[in-house]
Design a protein around this motif. Structure first.
Motif, PDB file in Angstrom:
ATOM      1  N   GLY A 176       0.806  -1.213   0.000  1.00 20.09           N
ATOM      2  CA  GLY A 176       0.000   0.000   0.000  1.00 20.09           C
ATOM      3  C   GLY A 176       0.839   1.262   0.000  1.00 20.09           C
ATOM      4  O   GLY A 176       0.524   2.235  -0.706  1.00 20.09           O
ATOM      5  N   GLN A 177       1.922   1.274   0.767  1.00 18.33           N
ATOM      6  CA  GLN A 177       2.794   2.443   0.816  1.00 18.33           C
ATOM      7  C   GLN A 177       3.481   2.683  -0.534  1.00 18.33           C
ATOM      8  O   GLN A 177       3.666   3.821  -0.956  1.00 18.33           O
ATOM      9  N   LYS A 223       2.263   1.626  -3.509  1.00 11.40           N
ATOM     10  CA  LYS A 223       1.233   1.933  -4.499  1.00 11.40           C
ATOM     11  C   LYS A 223       0.883   3.413  -4.497  1.00 11.40           C
ATOM     12  O   LYS A 223       0.695   4.021  -5.557  1.00 11.40           O
ATOM     13  N   TYR A 224       0.778   4.017  -3.327  1.00 10.08           N
ATOM     14  CA  TYR A 224       0.361   5.412  -3.227  1.00 10.08           C
ATOM     15  C   TYR A 224       1.539   6.376  -3.089  1.00 10.08           C
ATOM     16  O   TYR A 224       1.363   7.524  -2.706  1.00 10.08           O
ATOM     17  N   LYS A 236       4.093   6.625  -1.051  1.00 10.14           N
ATOM     18  CA  LYS A 236       4.645   7.010   0.246  1.00 10.14           C
ATOM     19  C   LYS A 236       5.961   6.297   0.543  1.00 10.14           C
ATOM     20  O   LYS A 236       6.720   6.725   1.414  1.00 10.14           O
ATOM     21  N   GLU A 270      -9.481  -1.305  -5.332  1.00 10.67           N
ATOM     22  CA  GLU A 270      -8.594  -0.128  -5.260  1.00 10.67           C
ATOM     23  C   GLU A 270      -8.022   0.176  -6.631  1.00 10.67           C
ATOM     24  O   GLU A 270      -7.846   1.340  -7.014  1.00 10.67           O
ATOM     25  N   LYS A 271      -7.753  -0.860  -7.445  1.00  4.80           N
ATOM     26  CA  LYS A 271      -7.224  -0.650  -8.791  1.00  4.80           C
ATOM     27  C   LYS A 271      -8.269   0.056  -9.655  1.00  4.80           C
ATOM     28  O   LYS A 271      -7.955   1.010 -10.365  1.00  4.80           O
ATOM     29  N   LYS A 308      -8.688   3.709  -8.622  1.00  6.30           N
ATOM     30  CA  LYS A 308      -7.572   4.544  -9.071  1.00  6.30           C
ATOM     31  C   LYS A 308      -7.713   4.884 -10.547  1.00  6.30           C
ATOM     32  O   LYS A 308      -7.422   5.995 -10.993  1.00  6.30           O
TER      33      LYS A 308
END
Length: 405
Positions: free
Chosen positions: A121-122, A124-125, A127, A400-401, A404
């Motif tokens: 998750g980190q 992907k976004y 971070k 989530e894909k 986005k």
């Protein structure tokens, strides 16, 4: 063994392309060009990433306070752990290190899955923007897949479902040793062979694990640095920060799981004290007053939890459910209370400036080792992911894909 996926091998192996067809060559060329572009823009990327970390991510002392409040049955000593994040802007290589858990009969567990999902998750976004992702953790058994290998496969599977672009990333699987300190040493050895000592001294590591685990690592490094698993990074001159994966069981709606999860975290605090006591025996270290306070407070909290559980009519929760644990686990907790009280009695004179015979300290240390070991082996709410949880994880990544897109 190490599994090293590196597009730069194309430069070293002159005969490599002879084994690839034209289509594979184009893919590798695109992969190589992306890596070069990423290296050129690394400074800008580091500044952006560092800015985001400073503004949005919790520092170690903040997450510790939150976890402390969650588990608190009263006021306990505050943590004041230190993150070695200074120098991140000057780092030449950013390495994400995922601490992997042993598998349950060759299956990914709920807690281990949370660590992998947090990492993905980190990334992907935006971070977390590492150059290398290292999965470390061997298998205690000779047969069976290691946690590091399973973590890598699970990560790649989820990344495909979530459409996360991993072009330019390198992967290292360190599974030769089952001790985290040895795993980190082997990882540093691999990096030195590839990039040299000077480059390793400018590396920045993001350590990824469950929150209670990272808190223990940081506290041991602060209070017993000689025995810290981070000491190899410190001696190499590298910097590091922490990425916390929330421990799922302390806040479980199931009261039994929540109870066992809190016991597990209390055992984590006992390990910090145990390391200090071992330093007293082996290296003539001083007992840290903070650790003695931690021991006393953990003893009080554990005693209070068991007392409340044993009172008639106190077990049922507000929603009508109750806490039910096997008699064997009760026996382990009761023995642990007696052992902790004995250890507390042994350490009290040291805190007051008096001496204690070494044979007594050795006996207390050995008793402490067995106590922590018993709690860890008998009380662990973690379990393998079931089929429904696997399906939910995949479905979540797909949603989530789409969102986005």
């Amino acid at each position: 063994f190490f599994m090293l996926f590196n597009s730069q091998r194309c430069q070293k192996g002159k005969s490599f392309f002879s084994f690839c067809n034209l289509q594979n060559c184009k893919v590798l060329r695109g992969h190589f060009d992306a890596l070069i572009k990423k290296k050129k823009n690394f400074i800008l990327k580091a500044e952006e990433n560092y800015s985001k970390e400073c503004t949005s991510d919790l520092r170690l002392h903040e997450i510790t306070d939150r976890l402390t409040n969650l588990l608190s049955l009263g006021k306990i000593p505050e943590y004041s752990t230190q993150e070695y994040y200074k120098g991140h802007l000057e780092s030449t290589l950013h390495i994400a290190v995922v601490f992997c858990k042993p598998l349950f009969e060759n299956e990914i567990s709920v807690e281990f899955s949370r660590r992998i999902n947090t990492t993905l998750g980190q990334i992907k976004y935006g971070k977390l923007k590492p150059d290398i992702i290292a999965f470390i953790g061997g298998n205690a058994q000779v047969k069976g897949i290691s946690g590091a290998t399973a973590g890598y496969v699970y990560f790649r599977h989820l990344s495909v479902e979530a459409s996360v672009n991993l072009i330019g990333l390198e992967f290292i699987i360190e599974e030769k040793m089952k001790n985290p300190r040895d795993n980190l040493n082997n990882l540093l050895t691999t990096l030195r062979k590839r990039f040299g000592d000077e480059a390793v001294s400018k590396c920045h590591f993001t350590l990824i694990s469950s929150d209670y685990h990272l808190i223990r690592i940081a506290e041991i490094h602060k209070l017993s640095q000689r025995q810290s698993i981070l000491n190899p990074l410190f001696e190499a001159g590298a910097t590091w920060t922490y990425l916390f994966a929330a421990y799922p069981f302390c806040v479980s709606p199931d009261p039994t799981l929540a109870f066992l999860g809190r016991i597990r975290v209390l055992a984590n605090d006992l390990t910090i004290v145990l390391v200090n006591l071992n330093g007293i025996v082996e290296f003539n270290d001083f007992v840290a007053r903070e650790n003695f306070s931690r021991l006393c407070e953990t003893n009080r909290k554990l005693r209070t939890m068991l007392r409340i559980m044993s009172e008639p009519g106190s077990s049922p929760t507000s929603n009508g459910s109750s806490i039910e644990i096997p008699p064997k686990q009760w026996e382990v907790l009761e023995r642990s209370l007696c052992a902790i009280h004995e250890i507390q009695t042994v350490l009290t004179p040291l805190v007051n400036g008096k001496s204690v015979e070494k044979r007594i300290l050795v006996s207390a240390r050995d008793l402490f080792i067995n106590t922590v070991k018993d709690i860890r082996l008998s009380i662990d709410p973690d379990r393998p992911l079931n089929n429904q949880e696997w399906a939910l994880t995949i479905d979540k990544t797909k949603k989530e894909k789409k969102r986005k897109v």
